[in-house]
Design a protein around this motif. Sequence first.
Motif, PDB file in Angstrom:
ATOM      1  N   ILE A   1     156.446 -24.056  59.384  1.00 49.18           N
ATOM      2  CA  ILE A   1     155.012 -23.542  58.617  1.00 49.18           C
ATOM      3  C   ILE A   1     155.666 -22.211  57.743  1.00 49.18           C
ATOM      4  N   VAL A   2     155.412 -22.280  56.367  1.00 47.80           N
ATOM      5  CA  VAL A   2     155.772 -20.981  55.645  1.00 47.80           C
ATOM      6  C   VAL A   2     154.695 -19.899  55.650  1.00 47.80           C
ATOM      7  N   ILE A   3     155.013 -18.734  55.840  1.00 46.51           N
ATOM      8  CA  ILE A   3     153.977 -17.802  56.065  1.00 46.51           C
ATOM      9  C   ILE A   3     154.377 -16.542  55.177  1.00 46.51           C
ATOM     10  N   ALA A   4     153.753 -15.823  54.592  1.00 43.12           N
ATOM     11  CA  ALA A   4     153.954 -14.928  53.681  1.00 43.12           C
ATOM     12  C   ALA A   4     154.914 -13.970  54.283  1.00 43.12           C
TER      13      ALA A   4
ATOM     14  N   PHE B   1     148.955 -18.492  62.452  1.00 39.94           N
ATOM     15  CA  PHE B   1     149.667 -17.787  61.425  1.00 39.94           C
ATOM     16  C   PHE B   1     148.624 -17.420  60.205  1.00 39.94           C
ATOM     17  N   ARG B   2     148.077 -18.591  59.798  1.00 35.65           N
ATOM     18  CA  ARG B   2     147.504 -18.365  58.488  1.00 35.65           C
ATOM     19  C   ARG B   2     146.344 -17.374  58.456  1.00 35.65           C
TER      20      ARG B   2
ATOM     21  N   ARG C   1     145.436  -9.831  56.915  1.00 30.24           N
ATOM     22  CA  ARG C   1     146.580  -8.802  56.609  1.00 30.24           C
ATOM     23  C   ARG C   1     146.693  -8.820  54.948  1.00 30.24           C
TER      24      ARG C   1
ATOM     25  N   GLU D   1     147.709 -13.844  58.293  1.00 26.22           N
ATOM     26  CA  GLU D   1     148.070 -13.626  56.985  1.00 26.22           C
ATOM     27  C   GLU D   1     147.002 -13.250  56.108  1.00 26.22           C
TER      28      GLU D   1
ATOM     29  N   LEU E   1     152.187 -25.088  63.994  1.00 29.54           N
ATOM     30  CA  LEU E   1     151.184 -24.190  63.261  1.00 29.54           C
ATOM     31  C   LEU E   1     150.627 -23.143  64.151  1.00 29.54           C
TER      32      LEU E   1
ATOM     33  N   PHE F   1     147.712 -28.812  71.043  1.00 22.85           N
ATOM     34  CA  PHE F   1     147.849 -27.487  71.585  1.00 22.85           C
ATOM     35  C   PHE F   1     146.684 -27.285  72.757  1.00 22.85           C
TER      36      PHE F   1
ATOM     37  N   SER G   1     155.865  -8.109  59.994  1.00 26.89           N
ATOM     38  CA  SER G   1     155.174  -7.344  61.004  1.00 26.89           C
ATOM     39  C   SER G   1     154.971  -8.204  62.368  1.00 26.89           C
ATOM     40  N   LEU G   2     154.976  -9.620  62.171  1.00 30.95           N
ATOM     41  CA  LEU G   2     154.881 -10.106  63.637  1.00 30.95           C
ATOM     42  C   LEU G   2     156.176 -10.213  64.311  1.00 30.95           C
TER      43      LEU G   2
ATOM     44  N   GLU H   1     146.628 -26.234  56.877  1.00 30.21           N
ATOM     45  CA  GLU H   1     146.961 -25.307  57.781  1.00 30.21           C
ATOM     46  C   GLU H   1     145.923 -24.292  58.110  1.00 30.21           C
TER      47      GLU H   1
ATOM     48  N   HIS I   1     147.852 -10.880  53.087  1.00 27.14           N
ATOM     49  CA  HIS I   1     149.231 -11.147  52.237  1.00 27.14           C
ATOM     50  C   HIS I   1     149.191 -12.654  51.904  1.00 27.14           C
ATOM     51  N   SER I   2     148.213 -13.221  51.714  1.00 26.31           N
ATOM     52  CA  SER I   2     148.374 -14.475  51.118  1.00 26.31           C
ATOM     53  C   SER I   2     146.888 -14.850  50.628  1.00 26.31           C
TER      54      SER I   2
ATOM     55  N   SER J   1     145.971 -22.834  61.420  1.00 28.65           N
ATOM     56  CA  SER J   1     147.030 -22.021  62.075  1.00 28.65           C
ATOM     57  C   SER J   1     146.718 -20.824  62.373  1.00 28.65           C
TER      58      SER J   1
ATOM     59  N   ILE K   1     156.781 -11.980  67.712  1.00 34.71           N
ATOM     60  CA  ILE K   1     156.416 -13.572  67.307  1.00 34.71           C
ATOM     61  C   ILE K   1     157.419 -13.709  66.164  1.00 34.71           C
TER      62      ILE K   1
ATOM     63  N   PRO L   1     155.727 -10.476  54.410  1.00 32.10           N
ATOM     64  CA  PRO L   1     155.080  -9.175  55.058  1.00 32.10           C
ATOM     65  C   PRO L   1     154.585  -9.608  56.324  1.00 32.10           C
ATOM     66  N   THR L   2     153.885 -10.705  56.577  1.00 30.63           N
ATOM     67  CA  THR L   2     153.105 -11.091  57.575  1.00 30.63           C
ATOM     68  C   THR L   2     154.369 -11.403  58.729  1.00 30.63           C
TER      69      THR L   2
ATOM     70  N   TYR M   1     158.559 -20.285  64.328  1.00 34.61           N
ATOM     71  CA  TYR M   1     157.322 -21.109  63.446  1.00 34.61           C
ATOM     72  C   TYR M   1     157.568 -22.327  63.311  1.00 34.61           C
TER      73      TYR M   1
END
Lengths: 189, 163
Positions: A88-91, B53-54, B60, B57, A109, B137, A97-98, B48, B62-63, B51, A103, A93-94, A106
């Motif tokens: 998974i592609v996350i921004a 993570f999402r 924050r 994000e 999900l 999960f 910080s993770l 996603e 960031h997206s 997620s 963390i 900056p996130t 990746y």
Amino acid sequence: MIQLIQQPWHWAIAGTLIGLTVPTLLLVGNKKFGISSTLRHICAICIPGNISFFQYNWKKETWNLFFVAGIAIGGFIATNFLSNPSTIVIAAPTQDSLKALGITNYQSLMPIQIFSMENIFTLKGLIFFVLGGFMVGFGTRYAGGCTSGHAIMGLSSLQWPSLIATCCFMIGGFLSANFLVPVILKLLQ
Amino acid sequence: METSKSNKVRHQDAMCTNDSAKPEASIFSYFIYMLIGVVFGVVFVKAEIISWFRIQEMFRLHSFHMYGVIGTAVLVAMISIFIIKKFSIKTLQNETVYLETKTFSKGQLYGGLIFGIGWAITGACPGPLFAQIGSGFLPVIITLLSAIGGTWLYGYVREKLPH
């Protein structure tokens, strides 16, 4: 074609399909889009006790339980047959910080460093599964809806109480993701 | 004119299970809702939205991804409801589409904040919980059970809470 389905879907496509769920449910059977109410129906069916809040004709709401069962099946299908082979592609900056909070994985999900079976009986599990889940269940019912019932159904039918609820969801989320979650992860590291 | 009147009466009588005008829903008629749920669940995973993570994000800032999803969904739903109302489109049962009016309560403030905090911790609102479990999960089953517990406790202490 299958590759096109496998890669992560664009937000506009996902948003359109989710938005179309609202008129679909309305036209198929005059049903109001909302998911957190299923948690109430489960209480009413399994553990109503003597609580007036759970004394209602839940049989009329059976469709809602079929709907969430479908969501679980959809999750199964998408993950097992249509899933994206890459991580998974996350921004960035996130991710940065993770990373500082430990963390780094990746692969799927959900971060398996938190959401793994080994963590169930740990403090991490207590906070991320039990406490977090409790707040989701208590909060959505107290607010009278969740992201689907308030943010999508409520806002799109121009209900101002839903705007207030949605703003509070976001404020709570901002505080939690930026301050609370980092502190928890730091302490558990 | 007469049909819309009878529909109104029917809604007032919403607790009545033996509705004279339409037969009791069979188990099979529920499968259409399951099918809609399946599509919905696939979208949740493929975009996603389920997620954790999402969600981090998004909160924050960031997206744009999650804001794009929710914003588009609201817009599409809003236009759809507008069209349904404007052209008085009927349901498949030929009923008038009926929307409840939500009333303000302090629960939207307090409950909203509590849910928001939980949303960022679990990375899920109630819908994605089901999709996460379906995706395999399995610890999320604990999250779901706890959410049911939270809902139950709300019902139990409801009268003592400010609304």
